[in-house]
Design a protein around this motif. Structure first.
Motif, mmCIF file in Angstrom:
data_model
loop_
_atom_site.group_PDB
_atom_site.id
_atom_site.type_symbol
_atom_site.label_atom_id
_atom_site.label_comp_id
_atom_site.label_asym_id
_atom_site.label_seq_id
_atom_site.Cartn_x
_atom_site.Cartn_y
_atom_site.Cartn_z
ATOM 1 N N TYR A 1 0.838 -1.206 0.000
ATOM 2 C CA TYR A 1 0.000 0.000 0.000
ATOM 3 C C TYR A 1 0.869 1.252 0.000
ATOM 4 O O TYR A 1 1.912 1.306 0.672
ATOM 5 N N ASN A 2 0.399 2.265 -0.703
ATOM 6 C CA ASN A 2 0.987 3.602 -0.630
ATOM 7 C C ASN A 2 -0.085 4.544 -0.099
ATOM 8 O O ASN A 2 -1.039 4.868 -0.810
ATOM 9 N N PHE A 3 0.048 4.988 1.138
ATOM 10 C CA PHE A 3 -0.934 5.883 1.744
ATOM 11 C C PHE A 3 -0.551 7.363 1.593
ATOM 12 O O PHE A 3 -1.203 8.226 2.188
ATOM 13 N N ASP A 4 0.487 7.640 0.828
ATOM 14 C CA ASP A 4 0.828 9.030 0.520
ATOM 15 C C ASP A 4 -0.244 9.570 -0.429
ATOM 16 O O ASP A 4 -0.488 9.004 -1.493
ATOM 17 N N LEU A 5 -0.879 10.675 -0.055
ATOM 18 C CA LEU A 5 -1.988 11.212 -0.845
ATOM 19 C C LEU A 5 -1.531 11.970 -2.081
ATOM 20 O O LEU A 5 -2.333 12.212 -2.990
ATOM 21 N N ASN A 6 -0.258 12.320 -2.145
ATOM 22 C CA ASN A 6 0.198 13.209 -3.219
ATOM 23 C C ASN A 6 1.303 12.635 -4.090
ATOM 24 O O ASN A 6 1.507 13.105 -5.217
ATOM 25 N N ASN A 7 2.018 11.634 -3.626
ATOM 26 C CA ASN A 7 3.219 11.192 -4.332
ATOM 27 C C ASN A 7 3.191 9.707 -4.674
ATOM 28 O O ASN A 7 2.803 8.874 -3.842
ATOM 29 N N GLU A 8 3.618 9.406 -5.912
ATOM 30 C CA GLU A 8 3.824 8.025 -6.292
ATOM 31 C C GLU A 8 5.024 7.457 -5.534
ATOM 32 O O GLU A 8 5.911 8.196 -5.098
ATOM 33 N N LYS A 9 5.048 6.150 -5.397
ATOM 34 C CA LYS A 9 6.189 5.488 -4.776
ATOM 35 C C LYS A 9 6.690 4.391 -5.710
ATOM 36 O O LYS A 9 5.901 3.604 -6.239
ATOM 37 N N ASN A 10 8.000 4.373 -5.934
ATOM 38 C CA ASN A 10 8.649 3.270 -6.625
ATOM 39 C C ASN A 10 9.483 2.543 -5.592
ATOM 40 O O ASN A 10 10.490 3.064 -5.115
ATOM 41 N N ILE A 11 9.048 1.353 -5.233
ATOM 42 C CA ILE A 11 9.640 0.697 -4.067
ATOM 43 C C ILE A 11 10.053 -0.737 -4.389
ATOM 44 O O ILE A 11 9.492 -1.403 -5.266
ATOM 45 N N GLN A 12 11.067 -1.179 -3.678
ATOM 46 C CA GLN A 12 11.395 -2.586 -3.627
ATOM 47 C C GLN A 12 10.953 -3.119 -2.276
ATOM 48 O O GLN A 12 11.029 -2.421 -1.259
ATOM 49 N N VAL A 13 10.487 -4.364 -2.266
ATOM 50 C CA VAL A 13 9.996 -4.969 -1.036
ATOM 51 C C VAL A 13 10.813 -6.215 -0.731
ATOM 52 O O VAL A 13 10.868 -7.155 -1.540
ATOM 53 N N SER A 14 11.467 -6.211 0.405
ATOM 54 C CA SER A 14 12.187 -7.395 0.875
ATOM 55 C C SER A 14 11.196 -8.365 1.504
ATOM 56 O O SER A 14 10.291 -7.956 2.238
ATOM 57 N N LEU A 15 11.390 -9.646 1.198
ATOM 58 C CA LEU A 15 10.485 -10.681 1.684
ATOM 59 C C LEU A 15 11.237 -11.675 2.557
ATOM 60 O O LEU A 15 12.420 -11.952 2.312
#
Length: 577
Positions: A509-523
């Motif tokens: 989830y990205n709960f930032d109301l104004n900005n896109e997120k480009n993320i890597q997720v460690s599992l």
């Protein structure tokens, strides 16, 4: 798409649809401020027809909570039917509060097409609801009653509340009320009912007010229209308890719960349950489950320190999750929160009762998502809704019209314009009218935006019930692994795994109301290996919405970059290559 095919009989992943009965199917949209029953209209039991129930069932609902069924105080005069008239100085709103119960053994007369046949009409509604394999929940209001409580239809041998009280005593364990001897009740300053009356309301001796106010002079902000019920606890002397012999109020309440259970009611949402001693619940709930073991009890409770007590000592099935998840998500929806607060919520519940917390984003007490006071538009809560439905295996609730974007925009009467849908007035909810569609309850006349919104809610509820990783699986928070992951702002990004044998899901989830997120997720590599075995890589495939795919080498256990638009989410299923 099937509806809850994987839901077992004992599953906690139920879906509740709360109907505020008076408003739900009212097609009168005159909506006059402080309008009377004749002017603004009301739902009748018959209006909740098979079309309505079919549509609700198709939404993915398992339980319908009919709010405002039991007869409460009102400014509408039904004395010609043998129902005692209420004094307007101790009623909130023209219609009245559904939490100021006037007769525990009756239903609200204005909900009936034929007032003299009102109980039969309610019983018919219960039967219709059951025919669609929906369970019926109603409110049980145990802490307080209307100031002029009087049962016109109580069964033979049942004494009214207060009928046998010793009114000379402030407290007696066998009294139903608390008294203020030698004092007369005083109407709060500022009470100006919108209907005429001849004589001032009188009460002597005064009784304690519902929100634990032991004064003959409650304020307008108190629950002045109600009386506190006595469960054998002496509030003015250190809350000393006198539970042996069993207080008379306990016995009366048991009779009331048995009465409604035998009418086919499948569950009770218990109003302000924590204002009633937990010992009462621990005694009465098993008594009712001896009548019907499948009846559920939901507690409205706001003190997290008492959660365990009311679940394990009080024997409730479910508790409101307002102070925990609702508050954390509301802050995020409003742009003020921190996603790490979600971790704090489940940590407080983990291992004990996370599956027994009823999640919601709207109910009759809270402001509507689309209101200016909250999210401003219904789409602002889509990510929060998915999280609420999938974070754990517990129940989820939708308030009527939430799936259609109800946005209160004018004052209805007593409550004013505060972002809530009135619970005190007669009203027609405009956003529901095209769905009601003269009793058809179809989607043909809905706007494009409403269709999309309703479709989202339907898909979310069914997804949460049909996927075993959500309905019956385990949960793994990923925040701790990702504080230093590329692009992962843990204050606005939240992720977790849901898994059971045969299914592994990743939620981001990205709960930032104004900005896109480009993320890597460690599992966590151990989870991947346990689920997928000894393989070199695993596949990620986006589910629910979207078609993204990628592969992850187990030796690094980290996703490629995932793009998340503002206030959005993605779900991936992880499988062997």
């Amino acid at each position: 798409m099937s509806i809850a095919q994987n839901q077992t009989k004992n599953s906690d992943k139920i879906a509740v649809y709360q109907i505020f009965t008076r408003l739900f199917a009212n097609q009168n949209t005159t909506n006059k401020f402080n309008g009377t029953l004749e002017e603004n209209g009301t739902t009748k039991f018959k209006d909740i027809n098979t079309n309505a129930l079919k549509s609700i069932k198709e939404l993915g609902i398992s339980h319908v909570w009919y709010t405002g069924i039991i007869e409460h105080a009102t400014m509408t005069d039904f004395s010609k039917y043998g129902i005692k008239k209420d004094h307007p100085q101790v009623v909130k709103g023209i219609a009245g509060s559904p939490y100021a119960i006037k007769d525990y053994y009756d239903v609200n007369p204005y909900l009936a097409e034929n007032v003299e046949n009102r109980m039969t009409e309610f019983e018919d509604l219960v039967k219709r609801t059951h025919e669609y394999e929906l369970k019926v929940i109603i409110d049980f209001v145990p802490n307080h009653v209307s100031r002029e409580y009087h049962s016109d239809v109580k069964p033979k041998g049942i004494a009214d509340f207060g009928e046998k009280d010793d009114k000379t005593k402030t407290f007696d364990a066998q009294n139903n009320f608390y008294y203020l001897p030698n004092q007369a009740f005083e109407i709060p300053v500022g009470i100006n009912p919108p209907v005429a009356f001849k004589e001032k309301y009188t009460e002597y001796p005064a009784k304690a007010t519902g929100n634990d106010v032991f004064s003959a002079k409650p304020s307008i902000n108190d629950w002045f229209e109600t009386l506190k019920l006595n469960y054998g606890m002496d509030y003015l002397n250190g809350k000393a308890t006198y539970f042996n012999p069993i207080p008379d109020t306990w016995l009366k309440m048991k009779d009331i719960l048995v009465y409604w259970t035998k009418k086919g009611v499948d569950g009770f949402r218990c109003d302000m349950a924590e204002m009633v001693p937990v010992e009462f619940w621990g005694w009465v709930i098993p008594e009712i489950k001896a009548v019907n073991p499948n009846v559920i009890f939901i507690a409205e409770i706001y003190n997290p320190n008492e959660y365990g007590s009311y679940l394990f000592k009080g024997k409730f099935d479910y508790l409101y999750d307002k102070v925990g998840l609702y508050d954390a998500l509301r802050r995020l929806i409003e742009g003020q929160g921190n996603a790490n607060d979600i971790t704090a919520v489940w940590q407080k519940e983990s291992g004990n009762f996370s599956n027994r917390m009823l999640r919601f984003l709207e109910n009759h007490d809270e402001q509507r998502i689309a209101s200016e006071e909250f999210g401003k538009n219904p789409e602002s809560a889509l990510a929060a809704m998915m999280l609420s439905a999938t974070l754990h295996t517990g129940p989820i609730m939708v308030y009527f019209g939430q799936e259609l974007g109800v946005k209160p925009a004018q004052a209805e009467g007593f409550q004013g314009n505060d972002g809530r849908t009135t619970i005190f007035d007669f009203w027609g909810v405009t956003e529901l009218q095209d769905w009601i569609n003269k009793g058809k309850f179809d989607t043909k006349k809905l706007s494009k935006e409403q269709k999309a919104l309703r479709d989202f809610y339907q898909k979310t509820l069914i997804f949460s019930q049909d996927n075993p990783a959500v309905s019956d699986g385990e949960f793994h928070d990923l925040q701790y692994l990702n504080f230093h992951s590329e692009g992962y702002d843990s204050s606005k990004v939240y992720s977790y795994l849901r898994f059971t044998k045969g299914q592994l899901l990743l939620f981001v989830y990205n709960f930032d109301l104004n900005n896109e997120k480009n993320i890597q997720v460690s599992l966590p590599r151990n989870v991947l290996e346990n689920q997928c075995g000894s393989v070199n890589e695993v596949k990620l495939k986006q589910v629910f919405e979207g078609k993204e795919k990628q592969k992850i080498a187990l030796d690094r256990s980290q996703t490629d970059f995932i793009n998340l638009k503002p206030n959005s989410f993605k779900i991936f299923e992880i499988t062997k290559p």
